[in-house]
Design a protein around this motif. Structure first.
Motif, PDB file in Angstrom:
ATOM      1  N   LEU A 285       0.821  -1.208   0.000  1.00  0.00           N
ATOM      2  CA  LEU A 285       0.000   0.000   0.000  1.00  0.00           C
ATOM      3  C   LEU A 285       0.856   1.260   0.000  1.00  0.00           C
ATOM      4  N   LEU A 286       1.913   1.296   0.813  1.00  0.00           N
ATOM      5  CA  LEU A 286       2.770   2.482   0.872  1.00  0.00           C
ATOM      6  C   LEU A 286       3.458   2.717  -0.468  1.00  0.00           C
ATOM      7  N   GLN A 287       3.969   1.655  -1.075  1.00  0.00           N
ATOM      8  CA  GLN A 287       4.610   1.803  -2.385  1.00  0.00           C
ATOM      9  C   GLN A 287       3.598   2.236  -3.442  1.00  0.00           C
ATOM     10  N   SER A 288       2.371   1.721  -3.348  1.00  0.00           N
ATOM     11  CA  SER A 288       1.320   2.109  -4.306  1.00  0.00           C
ATOM     12  C   SER A 288       1.028   3.599  -4.213  1.00  0.00           C
ATOM     13  N   LEU A 289       0.931   4.110  -2.987  1.00  0.00           N
ATOM     14  CA  LEU A 289       0.662   5.538  -2.811  1.00  0.00           C
ATOM     15  C   LEU A 289       1.835   6.387  -3.290  1.00  0.00           C
ATOM     16  N   MET A 290       3.044   5.904  -3.111  1.00  0.00           N
ATOM     17  CA  MET A 290       4.213   6.643  -3.593  1.00  0.00           C
ATOM     18  C   MET A 290       4.236   6.680  -5.122  1.00  0.00           C
ATOM     19  N   LEU A 291       3.846   5.580  -5.754  1.00  0.00           N
ATOM     20  CA  LEU A 291       3.777   5.568  -7.218  1.00  0.00           C
ATOM     21  C   LEU A 291       2.687   6.497  -7.721  1.00  0.00           C
ATOM     22  N   LEU A 292       1.552   6.513  -7.034  1.00  0.00           N
ATOM     23  CA  LEU A 292       0.475   7.428  -7.411  1.00  0.00           C
ATOM     24  C   LEU A 292       0.894   8.877  -7.224  1.00  0.00           C
ATOM     25  N   GLU A 293       1.609   9.145  -6.139  1.00  0.00           N
ATOM     26  CA  GLU A 293       2.071  10.514  -5.874  1.00  0.00           C
ATOM     27  C   GLU A 293       2.975  11.019  -6.986  1.00  0.00           C
ATOM     28  N   SER A 294       3.802  10.138  -7.541  1.00  0.00           N
ATOM     29  CA  SER A 294       4.742  10.548  -8.589  1.00  0.00           C
ATOM     30  C   SER A 294       4.039  10.855  -9.907  1.00  0.00           C
ATOM     31  N   THR A 295       2.813  10.374 -10.091  1.00  0.00           N
ATOM     32  CA  THR A 295       2.097  10.597 -11.353  1.00  0.00           C
ATOM     33  C   THR A 295       1.047  11.698 -11.256  1.00  0.00           C
ATOM     34  N   VAL A 296       0.687  12.117 -10.045  1.00  0.00           N
ATOM     35  CA  VAL A 296      -0.340  13.142  -9.870  1.00  0.00           C
ATOM     36  C   VAL A 296       0.282  14.523 -10.070  1.00  0.00           C
ATOM     37  N   VAL A 297      -0.349  15.359 -10.890  1.00  0.00           N
ATOM     38  CA  VAL A 297       0.154  16.714 -11.152  1.00  0.00           C
ATOM     39  C   VAL A 297      -0.712  17.784 -10.503  1.00  0.00           C
ATOM     40  N   TYR A 298      -1.933  17.452 -10.095  1.00  0.00           N
ATOM     41  CA  TYR A 298      -2.804  18.451  -9.476  1.00  0.00           C
ATOM     42  C   TYR A 298      -2.264  18.785  -8.090  1.00  0.00           C
ATOM     43  N   PRO A 299      -1.911  20.044  -7.790  1.00  0.00           N
ATOM     44  CA  PRO A 299      -1.164  20.379  -6.563  1.00  0.00           C
ATOM     45  C   PRO A 299      -1.851  19.949  -5.268  1.00  0.00           C
ATOM     46  N   TYR A 300      -3.168  20.184  -5.148  1.00  0.00           N
ATOM     47  CA  TYR A 300      -3.821  19.889  -3.884  1.00  0.00           C
ATOM     48  C   TYR A 300      -3.853  18.390  -3.624  1.00  0.00           C
ATOM     49  N   TYR A 301      -4.122  17.598  -4.651  1.00  0.00           N
ATOM     50  CA  TYR A 301      -4.156  16.152  -4.480  1.00  0.00           C
ATOM     51  C   TYR A 301      -2.750  15.585  -4.307  1.00  0.00           C
ATOM     52  N   LYS A 302      -1.759  16.225  -4.898  1.00  0.00           N
ATOM     53  CA  LYS A 302      -0.375  15.796  -4.670  1.00  0.00           C
ATOM     54  C   LYS A 302       0.002  16.003  -3.206  1.00  0.00           C
ATOM     55  N   PHE A 303      -0.449  17.120  -2.634  1.00  0.00           N
ATOM     56  CA  PHE A 303      -0.221  17.367  -1.209  1.00  0.00           C
ATOM     57  C   PHE A 303      -0.925  16.310  -0.364  1.00  0.00           C
ATOM     58  N   MET A 304      -2.120  15.888  -0.788  1.00  0.00           N
ATOM     59  CA  MET A 304      -2.850  14.849  -0.059  1.00  0.00           C
ATOM     60  C   MET A 304      -2.063  13.535  -0.067  1.00  0.00           C
ATOM     61  N   PHE A 305      -1.483  13.168  -1.201  1.00  0.00           N
ATOM     62  CA  PHE A 305      -0.699  11.935  -1.272  1.00  0.00           C
ATOM     63  C   PHE A 305       0.557  12.035  -0.420  1.00  0.00           C
ATOM     64  N   GLN A 306       1.162  13.220  -0.360  1.00  0.00           N
ATOM     65  CA  GLN A 306       2.316  13.394   0.505  1.00  0.00           C
ATOM     66  C   GLN A 306       1.944  13.149   1.965  1.00  0.00           C
ATOM     67  N   GLN A 307       0.786  13.663   2.381  1.00  0.00           N
ATOM     68  CA  GLN A 307       0.324  13.448   3.746  1.00  0.00           C
ATOM     69  C   GLN A 307       0.008  11.976   4.003  1.00  0.00           C
ATOM     70  N   LEU A 308      -0.587  11.292   3.009  1.00  0.00           N
ATOM     71  CA  LEU A 308      -0.868   9.859   3.155  1.00  0.00           C
ATOM     72  C   LEU A 308       0.428   9.064   3.305  1.00  0.00           C
ATOM     73  N   ARG A 309       1.421   9.415   2.497  1.00  0.00           N
ATOM     74  CA  ARG A 309       2.698   8.701   2.570  1.00  0.00           C
ATOM     75  C   ARG A 309       3.358   8.895   3.928  1.00  0.00           C
ATOM     76  N   VAL A 310       3.389  10.131   4.410  1.00  0.00           N
ATOM     77  CA  VAL A 310       4.010  10.408   5.714  1.00  0.00           C
ATOM     78  C   VAL A 310       3.275   9.683   6.827  1.00  0.00           C
ATOM     79  N   SER A 311       1.938   9.668   6.757  1.00  0.00           N
ATOM     80  CA  SER A 311       1.147   9.001   7.790  1.00  0.00           C
ATOM     81  C   SER A 311       1.436   7.510   7.841  1.00  0.00           C
TER      82      SER A 311
END
Length: 403
Positions: A285-311
């Motif tokens: 799951l953590l690796q999946s979210l990191m891969l998704l974070e690398s492909t997301v370009v929308y700033p607010y949702y990219k910030f959301m993925f960063q928070q998910l990864r840190v959590s």
């Protein structure tokens, strides 16, 4: 002389790949014509400046080009071809120069012994990072063709929705642009002639006064208006380079009444589909979210993925972070992911959510255009009414006065 990679089928029907030194591709083909029954492709191993220049000018691969490539590769692997043989057969059918060069590089690197999942990381513009994770899972399980087939289903669905949205947007955009161009043409070239015909010091009705004022503004201050638009565009572009401003604008777009829900459901579609694809191939799951974070370009949702990864890295859960972003996520998506994580049924919940986002995305697109199309039609009618009243009312008053 420079090295060329030559791939051909010999007279016994075997696929042959050789690397030899030639002065040109034409000479390479003439030299090997006696050995080859059918040439698949000949390309230099290293590109010259002219080759790179023409490659830069060539169009980028369309989504349908990548879909066709994945489709052919999946079918070749499922019927028993090796990966190298499959790529060698497919490359002959590729018409896009950039994709042709990309597949040629894949073939060269795989012949050196590298894995397919590693090589495609060199081409992030064509293959997102989650492609590598899914293909790596297929390589380890021995079902690379099946993994590509599941990637193909996601790519086809995404492309179908995007094509439907673009086709639906084409008509209102053409109508809106045509309306603005015709309206500006009338204000700049036609209405000033009518102003001279009516003359000054004549009592005019309100629609005519409004129309004449707009026309005078466009005629007398056109350069000021154009300069102001250029300055505004430059300032807006400069502010968008400021990450905080870009981040706040992306959040405000999500809160708009009509555009916001559409952006949310487009993001939800991609989020659910890709996460389901990765989880089903046993990617953590953590690796999946990191891969998704690398492909997301929308700033607010990219910030959301960063928070998910840190959590998750700190031992937390997704539901805590998703709760903070519930205002920019569909309610069912937020609650379903939270319940699936707590109950340990996240893979099954993602499958159910996949059907939901398919249906919801179709509905949101139809709802969006059911409002946009009548609105543009209303604006078109309003401009026509303003022009008609502004021009014909003074004419009627003049006829009445003469009678």
């Amino acid at each position: 002389m420079r090295p060329f990679l030559c791939v051909y089928i010999d007279h016994s029907g075997h696929l042959v790949q050789v690397q030899k030194m030639f002065s040109s591709a034409i000479l390479a083909k003439k030299t090997l014509c006696s050995l080859a029954q059918q040439f698949l492709f000949i390309r230099p191993l290293s590109l010259t400046f002219i080759d790179r220049f023409f490659l830069f000018l060539s169009p980028k691969p369309r989504p349908i080009d990548l879909i066709n490539f994945i489709y052919l590769l999946s079918n070749c692997l499922q019927v028993g071809y090796s990966l190298i043989d499959a790529l060698g057969l497919i490359i002959k059918q590729i018409t896009n120069k950039r994709l042709f060069y990309c597949v040629g590089e894949l073939l060269i690197e795989i012949r050196k012994g590298r894995n397919f999942s590693e090589v495609i990381l060199n081409f992030p513009a064509y293959f997102p990072s989650y492609f590598s994770a899914v293909i790596s899972s297929g390589e380890m399980s021995g079902d690379l063709g099946g993994a590509l087939q599941r990637l193909l289903l996601y790519m086809e669905k995404k492309d179908n929705f995007y094509q439907e949205f673009r086709q639906s947007l084409f008509y209102p955009l053409i109508l809106l642009v045509s309306m603005l161009l015709v309206f500006i043409f009338l204000l700049v070239f036609v209405v000033p002639q009518f102003i001279q015909f009516v003359g000054e010091g004549v009592a005019l009705p309100l629609p005519t006064v409004v129309l004449f004022s707009i026309s005078n503004f466009f005629v007398n201050y056109s350069y000021v208006l154009l300069f102001s638009l250029l300055v505004f565009g430059g300032c807006l572009y400069g502010l968008c380079q400021w990450s905080y401003f870009y981040y706040r604008c992306s959040y405000l777009l999500l809160k708009l009444p009509l555009i916001g829900p559409l952006i949310q459901i487009f993001f939800s579609f991609r989020f659910v589909k890709v996460l389901d694809l990765l989880i089903s191939h046993r990617v953590h799951l953590l690796q999946s979210l990191m891969l998704l974070e690398s492909t997301v370009v929308y700033p607010y949702y990219k910030f959301m993925f960063q928070q998910l990864r840190v959590s998750l890295q700190q031992g937390g859960t997704m539901s805590v972070v998703l709760f903070r972003f519930k205002n920019v996520l569909p309610a069912l998506l937020f609650h379903s992911l939270s319940v699936g994580e707590k109950s340990g049924t996240l893979p099954k919940m993602l499958i159910n959510l996949s059907f939901y986002v398919d249906r919801e995305l179709k509905f949101k697109i139809k709802h969006f255009f059911s409002i946009i199309n009548p609105t543009i039609t209303f604006l078109l009618g309003f401009f026509i009414l303003l022009l008609a009243l502004g021009i014909y009312l003074p004419v009627f008053d003049m006829i009445t006065t003469l009678l």
